[in-house]
Write a protein that holds these residues in place. Structure first.
Motif, mmCIF file in Angstrom:
data_model
loop_
_atom_site.group_PDB
_atom_site.id
_atom_site.type_symbol
_atom_site.label_atom_id
_atom_site.label_comp_id
_atom_site.label_asym_id
_atom_site.label_seq_id
_atom_site.Cartn_x
_atom_site.Cartn_y
_atom_site.Cartn_z
ATOM 1 N N ARG A 1 11.128 3.226 -2.943
ATOM 2 C CA ARG A 1 11.325 4.842 -2.482
ATOM 3 C C ARG A 1 12.216 4.780 -1.177
ATOM 4 N N ASP A 2 13.116 5.827 -1.199
ATOM 5 C CA ASP A 2 14.021 6.168 0.021
ATOM 6 C C ASP A 2 13.186 6.640 1.210
ATOM 7 N N TRP A 3 12.673 5.850 1.942
ATOM 8 C CA TRP A 3 11.869 6.430 3.222
ATOM 9 C C TRP A 3 12.821 6.961 4.163
ATOM 10 N N ASP A 4 12.342 7.761 4.824
ATOM 11 C CA ASP A 4 12.738 8.101 6.409
ATOM 12 C C ASP A 4 12.318 6.985 7.012
ATOM 13 N N PRO A 5 13.230 6.494 7.922
ATOM 14 C CA PRO A 5 12.858 5.177 8.638
ATOM 15 C C PRO A 5 11.840 5.417 9.636
ATOM 16 N N PHE A 6 11.718 6.401 10.207
ATOM 17 C CA PHE A 6 10.700 6.655 11.344
ATOM 18 C C PHE A 6 9.144 6.872 10.758
ATOM 19 N N ARG A 7 9.259 7.427 9.521
ATOM 20 C CA ARG A 7 8.003 7.524 8.778
ATOM 21 C C ARG A 7 7.631 6.289 8.284
ATOM 22 N N LEU A 8 8.624 5.532 7.819
ATOM 23 C CA LEU A 8 8.113 4.007 7.181
ATOM 24 C C LEU A 8 7.591 3.200 8.231
ATOM 25 N N ARG B 1 0.865 -1.150 0.004
ATOM 26 C CA ARG B 1 -0.029 -0.131 -0.015
ATOM 27 C C ARG B 1 0.713 1.452 -0.045
ATOM 28 N N LEU B 2 2.253 0.963 0.250
ATOM 29 C CA LEU B 2 2.968 2.259 0.383
ATOM 30 C C LEU B 2 4.122 2.444 -0.698
ATOM 31 N N ASP B 3 4.402 1.196 -1.189
ATOM 32 C CA ASP B 3 5.373 1.214 -2.130
ATOM 33 C C ASP B 3 5.416 0.536 -3.322
ATOM 34 N N ARG B 4 5.543 1.215 -4.473
ATOM 35 C CA ARG B 4 5.168 0.424 -5.643
ATOM 36 C C ARG B 4 6.027 -0.639 -6.217
ATOM 37 N N GLY B 5 7.160 -0.898 -5.605
ATOM 38 C CA GLY B 5 7.971 -1.976 -5.582
ATOM 39 C C GLY B 5 7.335 -3.306 -5.132
ATOM 40 N N PHE B 6 6.936 -3.191 -3.862
ATOM 41 C CA PHE B 6 5.849 -4.229 -3.411
ATOM 42 C C PHE B 6 4.515 -4.362 -3.937
ATOM 43 N N ALA B 7 4.247 -3.440 -4.439
ATOM 44 C CA ALA B 7 2.867 -3.663 -5.160
ATOM 45 C C ALA B 7 3.143 -4.478 -6.533
ATOM 46 N N ALA B 8 4.595 -4.462 -6.893
ATOM 47 C CA ALA B 8 4.922 -5.398 -8.146
ATOM 48 C C ALA B 8 5.297 -6.845 -7.627
ATOM 49 N N GLY B 9 5.071 -7.075 -6.421
ATOM 50 C CA GLY B 9 5.095 -8.360 -5.838
ATOM 51 C C GLY B 9 6.536 -8.822 -5.334
ATOM 52 N N ALA B 10 7.418 -7.721 -4.679
ATOM 53 C CA ALA B 10 8.780 -7.974 -4.221
ATOM 54 C C ALA B 10 8.058 -8.889 -2.624
ATOM 55 N N ARG B 11 9.350 -9.505 -2.035
ATOM 56 C CA ARG B 11 9.087 -10.135 -0.903
ATOM 57 C C ARG B 11 10.041 -9.642 0.058
ATOM 58 N N ILE B 12 9.789 -10.084 1.452
ATOM 59 C CA ILE B 12 10.434 -9.724 2.584
ATOM 60 C C ILE B 12 11.155 -11.053 3.036
#
Length: 259
Positions: A71-78, A37-48
């Motif tokens: 996206r290069d997030w600020d860690p706190f905001r992520l 919901r936050l990052d288009r890379g994961f919307a494309a099916g990336a995994r953790i």
């Protein structure tokens, strides 16, 4: 793509384990859904990937996972955004940190720590129901400690290994087992703290289930040494249920969260 480490806490009861599954809810699936919901890379099916693939019903107070984001997030905001999108699942991101591309939550880990909570009393658990394993009889902490001493060190843990374990070798080094005894109303809680670089599948639950038999007086402490030496799964005591088990720490050569 920037790589982030996440420190994650969760109640394992609603989940079929950490690992994503097609037909069952998982912790990995919940976190990946929030990331999508936050990052288009994961919307494309990336995994953790995680430091430990906890089983169904197992909890965590400090699981570590990593993923590559677009996206290069600020860690706190992520962390804040993930916690918003994880609601109402009993999963929380305690911290996020930017890490280098060589960091791997599983393969970079140098130590894992587990806690197992065992409640010994006749009255049913109320506040901790589903969060501890309960037995109705008293346990001898001294006998359990003497038995546990036989397991510390480098051993072939075939006896304490699930038949489904996929580890290449049953040989592991168990760095420590510490048994803490805490008085509770009309009983005692025993907390088993175990440390090792890595564990076999069901190793902690097999060890604690066996030590409980010692504490109950059904096994002599020396029988644990004989069971270990037998390298025979049939010599193991009962495997205790998952809901008393917590992954409570993962160490790395350099703490990604700066703690």
């Amino acid at each position: 793509m920037p790589r982030f480490a996440l420190k994650i806490e969760y109640d394992g009861r609603p989940f079929a384990g950490w690992q994503a599954q097609a037909d069952h809810p998982s912790v990995q699936g919940a976190v990946e859904s929030a990331l999508a919901r936050l990052d288009r890379g994961f919307a494309a099916g990336a995994r953790i990937a995680a430091a430990g693939r906890t089983d169904a019903g197992v909890h965590a107070t400090a699981q570590v996972a990593h993923g590559d984001l677009a996206r290069d997030w600020d860690p706190f905001r992520l962390a804040e955004a993930l916690n918003f999108h994880l609601k109402p699942a009993p999963v929380a991101v305690l911290a996020a940190a930017r890490v280098d591309a060589q960091f791997h939550a599983r393969f970079s880990a140098t130590e894992r720590r587990y806690l197992f909570r065992l409640l010994a009393r006749r009255a049913p658990a109320t506040h901790d129901r589903g969060l501890v394993w309960q037995v109705p009889h008293p346990l001898d902490a001294g006998a359990m400690r003497r038995a546990a001493a036989h397991l510390v060190g480098r051993h072939d843990f075939t006896t304490f290994r699930s038949a489904m374990c996929q580890s290449a070798s049953p040989v592991k080094t168990l760095d420590a087992i510490r048994i803490e005894e805490i008085a509770v109303p009309q009983g005692q809680e025993f907390r088993f703290h175990l440390r090792a670089r890595s564990f076999l599948h069901n190793q902690v639950r097999s060890i604690v289930g066996t030590l409980e038999r010692v504490g109950a007086g059904s096994w002599a402490p020396e029988r644990v040494a004989s069971a270990l030496a037998a390298r025979d799964r049939a010599q193991c005591g009962p495997v205790c249920p998952p809901h008393g088990l917590y992954l409570c720490g993962v160490d790395y050569p350099r703490d990604p969260f700066g703690g």
